[in-house]
Motif scaffolding. Structure first.
Motif, PDB file in Angstrom:
ATOM      1  N   VAL A  23       0.841  -1.192   0.000  1.00 49.46           N
ATOM      2  CA  VAL A  23       0.000   0.000   0.000  1.00 49.46           C
ATOM      3  C   VAL A  23       0.880   1.248   0.000  1.00 49.46           C
ATOM      4  O   VAL A  23       2.066   1.206   0.310  1.00 49.46           O
ATOM      5  N   SER A  24       0.258   2.365  -0.341  1.00 47.13           N
ATOM      6  CA  SER A  24       0.950   3.654  -0.353  1.00 47.13           C
ATOM      7  C   SER A  24       0.039   4.714   0.263  1.00 47.13           C
ATOM      8  O   SER A  24      -1.185   4.661   0.082  1.00 47.13           O
ATOM      9  N   ASN A  25       0.634   5.632   0.988  1.00 48.11           N
ATOM     10  CA  ASN A  25      -0.097   6.750   1.598  1.00 48.11           C
ATOM     11  C   ASN A  25      -1.086   6.319   2.682  1.00 48.11           C
ATOM     12  O   ASN A  25      -2.020   7.068   2.992  1.00 48.11           O
ATOM     13  N   TYR A  26      -0.899   5.156   3.265  1.00 51.36           N
ATOM     14  CA  TYR A  26      -1.750   4.719   4.363  1.00 51.36           C
ATOM     15  C   TYR A  26      -1.259   5.323   5.678  1.00 51.36           C
ATOM     16  O   TYR A  26      -0.061   5.485   5.901  1.00 51.36           O
ATOM     17  N   THR A  27      -2.201   5.639   6.544  1.00 57.02           N
ATOM     18  CA  THR A  27      -1.895   6.129   7.883  1.00 57.02           C
ATOM     19  C   THR A  27      -1.789   4.941   8.841  1.00 57.02           C
ATOM     20  O   THR A  27      -2.123   3.795   8.477  1.00 57.02           O
ATOM     21  N   PRO A  28      -1.351   5.157  10.092  1.00 59.08           N
ATOM     22  CA  PRO A  28      -1.357   4.059  11.067  1.00 59.08           C
ATOM     23  C   PRO A  28      -2.737   3.407  11.204  1.00 59.08           C
ATOM     24  O   PRO A  28      -2.839   2.178  11.305  1.00 59.08           O
ATOM     25  N   ALA A  29      -3.802   4.217  11.181  1.00 58.26           N
ATOM     26  CA  ALA A  29      -5.152   3.653  11.309  1.00 58.26           C
ATOM     27  C   ALA A  29      -5.495   2.773  10.101  1.00 58.26           C
ATOM     28  O   ALA A  29      -6.090   1.695  10.252  1.00 58.26           O
ATOM     29  N   MET A  51      -3.355   1.158   8.259  1.00 57.26           N
ATOM     30  CA  MET A  51      -2.536  -0.052   8.345  1.00 57.26           C
ATOM     31  C   MET A  51      -3.147  -1.047   9.328  1.00 57.26           C
ATOM     32  O   MET A  51      -3.212  -2.249   9.047  1.00 57.26           O
ATOM     33  N   ARG A  52      -3.598  -0.553  10.482  1.00 60.83           N
ATOM     34  CA  ARG A  52      -4.185  -1.463  11.476  1.00 60.83           C
ATOM     35  C   ARG A  52      -5.479  -2.071  10.948  1.00 60.83           C
ATOM     36  O   ARG A  52      -5.758  -3.260  11.174  1.00 60.83           O
ATOM     37  N   GLU A  53      -6.262  -1.281  10.240  1.00 68.04           N
ATOM     38  CA  GLU A  53      -7.489  -1.786   9.622  1.00 68.04           C
ATOM     39  C   GLU A  53      -7.170  -2.922   8.649  1.00 68.04           C
ATOM     40  O   GLU A  53      -7.826  -3.986   8.668  1.00 68.04           O
ATOM     41  N   LEU A  54      -6.164  -2.715   7.805  1.00 64.98           N
ATOM     42  CA  LEU A  54      -5.788  -3.733   6.820  1.00 64.98           C
ATOM     43  C   LEU A  54      -5.276  -4.999   7.502  1.00 64.98           C
ATOM     44  O   LEU A  54      -5.652  -6.118   7.116  1.00 64.98           O
ATOM     45  N   MET A  55      -4.437  -4.838   8.517  1.00 60.96           N
ATOM     46  CA  MET A  55      -3.860  -6.011   9.179  1.00 60.96           C
ATOM     47  C   MET A  55      -4.914  -6.854   9.895  1.00 60.96           C
ATOM     48  O   MET A  55      -4.725  -8.057  10.084  1.00 60.96           O
ATOM     49  N   GLN A  56      -6.023  -6.252  10.266  1.00 60.93           N
ATOM     50  CA  GLN A  56      -7.082  -7.002  10.950  1.00 60.93           C
ATOM     51  C   GLN A  56      -7.908  -7.843   9.984  1.00 60.93           C
ATOM     52  O   GLN A  56      -8.582  -8.787  10.408  1.00 60.93           O
ATOM     53  N   SER A  57      -7.863  -7.504   8.691  1.00 61.76           N
ATOM     54  CA  SER A  57      -8.758  -8.192   7.755  1.00 61.76           C
ATOM     55  C   SER A  57      -8.046  -8.965   6.652  1.00 61.76           C
ATOM     56  O   SER A  57      -8.663  -9.811   6.000  1.00 61.76           O
ATOM     57  N   CYS A  58      -6.756  -8.705   6.429  1.00 57.00           N
ATOM     58  CA  CYS A  58      -6.088  -9.315   5.273  1.00 57.00           C
ATOM     59  C   CYS A  58      -5.737 -10.784   5.505  1.00 57.00           C
ATOM     60  O   CYS A  58      -5.545 -11.220   6.644  1.00 57.00           O
ATOM     61  N   ARG A  59      -5.688 -11.527   4.416  1.00 58.37           N
ATOM     62  CA  ARG A  59      -5.160 -12.895   4.459  1.00 58.37           C
ATOM     63  C   ARG A  59      -3.660 -12.882   4.211  1.00 58.37           C
ATOM     64  O   ARG A  59      -2.914 -13.658   4.795  1.00 58.37           O
ATOM     65  N   ARG A  77       6.900   2.681  13.411  1.00 57.42           N
ATOM     66  CA  ARG A  77       6.706   1.698  14.487  1.00 57.42           C
ATOM     67  C   ARG A  77       5.639   0.678  14.108  1.00 57.42           C
ATOM     68  O   ARG A  77       5.787  -0.523  14.382  1.00 57.42           O
ATOM     69  N   VAL A  78       4.569   1.144  13.491  1.00 58.61           N
ATOM     70  CA  VAL A  78       3.507   0.237  13.048  1.00 58.61           C
ATOM     71  C   VAL A  78       4.054  -0.754  12.026  1.00 58.61           C
ATOM     72  O   VAL A  78       3.780  -1.965  12.100  1.00 58.61           O
ATOM     73  N   CYS A  79       4.836  -0.266  11.077  1.00 56.35           N
ATOM     74  CA  CYS A  79       5.413  -1.152  10.061  1.00 56.35           C
ATOM     75  C   CYS A  79       6.346  -2.175  10.694  1.00 56.35           C
ATOM     76  O   CYS A  79       6.347  -3.359  10.328  1.00 56.35           O
ATOM     77  N   GLU A  80       7.140  -1.725  11.659  1.00 60.55           N
ATOM     78  CA  GLU A  80       8.052  -2.648  12.338  1.00 60.55           C
ATOM     79  C   GLU A  80       7.269  -3.714  13.100  1.00 60.55           C
ATOM     80  O   GLU A  80       7.623  -4.896  13.085  1.00 60.55           O
ATOM     81  N   GLU A  81       6.189  -3.300  13.727  1.00 59.67           N
ATOM     82  CA  GLU A  81       5.345  -4.239  14.484  1.00 59.67           C
ATOM     83  C   GLU A  81       4.779  -5.324  13.588  1.00 59.67           C
ATOM     84  O   GLU A  81       4.724  -6.497  13.964  1.00 59.67           O
TER      85      GLU A  81
END
Length: 289
Positions: free
Chosen positions: A154-160, A162-170, A191-195
């Protein structure tokens, strides 16, 4: 920079992505794309970044097809990135991604990104945006499973976002590409990306050219006997952040490849990082729900 083994970062797909790539934003004429790609390949670049909205995917594909043999290279030697346009966000994502493949005239794209968290013609606060993002990601996951997109992100995503995507992606994103430079260090997003094990990649490393005249950047450049642009790019890659400087000038393209020939001191790195003031030079995504 070594032309055989350019410095790279390991993605969560197990593939190496070069730390330095050529950005092609605003390279709109076929001759300009050809000259830039030729200069980049000669200087050791092995990554090229395009997008549907750049309107140069076909020119990039043709240039690579002609120039790779000239430089003794094959398709497998280069890493190609492109991006889904906001007009194709949602139910048209599959069509948009396949169109990018056709324009580039490639059997696969190394990395394909959702370019923007919003959708063209929808307000940034429109509640359909989250569903459209999810639809787009599902399409990219399908094409990834088919081997047509080797990595997705993804590009231009905010921390929110990213967290939304990580909760739903396969399949988790391999890369997040965002604006990043000493005045906009994006600490929370990094930090979110590292996590989540996502590669954080920079664009607009020079702040649309404004940062090359920053007094601190110029002082560091003088001390290191290099250009301000090289300092800004080195600041990022020394932190393991891949960069995508864009230029149509063969000399600047060559100069930008020399960022692996020197190291910034901790003092210089700290001075540059201290410039962080949250200043963005590109349109922000934070307002998109």
């Amino acid at each position: 920079m070594s032309s055989s083994t350019p410095p790279s970062v390991l993605l969560n797909t197990g593939v190496q992505m070069p730390l330095l790539g050529l950005g092609t934003y605003k390279l709109l004429d076929p001759e300009g794309v050809y000259r830039a790609v030729d200069a980049a390949l000669a200087a050791g670049y092995r990554a090229f970044d395009s997008a549907a909205v750049y309107r140069n995917e076909a020119d990039l594909g043709r240039a690579l097809k002609e120039l790779l043999p000239k430089h003794g290279l094959t398709r497998e030697d280069v890493f190609i990135t492109s991006k889904l346009g906001p007009k194709d966000q949602g139910e048209r994502a599959m069509e948009g991604a396949l169109h990018s493949l056709a324009q580039l005239d490639l059997a696969y794209i190394d990395l394909y990104l959702i370019h923007w968290p919003g959708t063209r013609d929808l307000d940034v606060s429109d509640q359909r945006n989250p569903n459209n993002r999810a639809q787009s990601w599902a399409a990219l996951e399908e094409l990834h499973a088919e081997g047509k997109l080797k990595a997705i992100g993804v590009s231009n995503y905010t921390p929110a976002h990213m967290r939304e995507l990580m909760q739903s992606c396969r399949i988790p994103p391999a890369v997040l590409q965002v604006e990043f430079h000493p005045r906009f260090c994006q600490s929370e997003l990094r930090r979110v990306c590292e996590e989540y094990g996502v590669c954080f990649q920079a664009y607009s490393s020079l702040g649309k050219g404004e940062l090359v005249s920053d007094p601190v950047v110029m002082e560091v450049a003088k001390t290191c006997e290099c250009t301000p642009a090289q300092v800004l790019l080195r600041w990022a890659v020394q932190q393991g952040v891949p960069v995508l400087p864009k230029s149509s000038n063969p000399d600047r393209i060559k100069d930008n490849s020399r960022i692996f020939d020197f190291t910034l001191s901790k003092t210089d790195m700290d001075r540059l990082s201290a410039l962080d003031c949250g200043q963005k030079f590109c349109r922000g995504a934070s307002a998109v729900v």
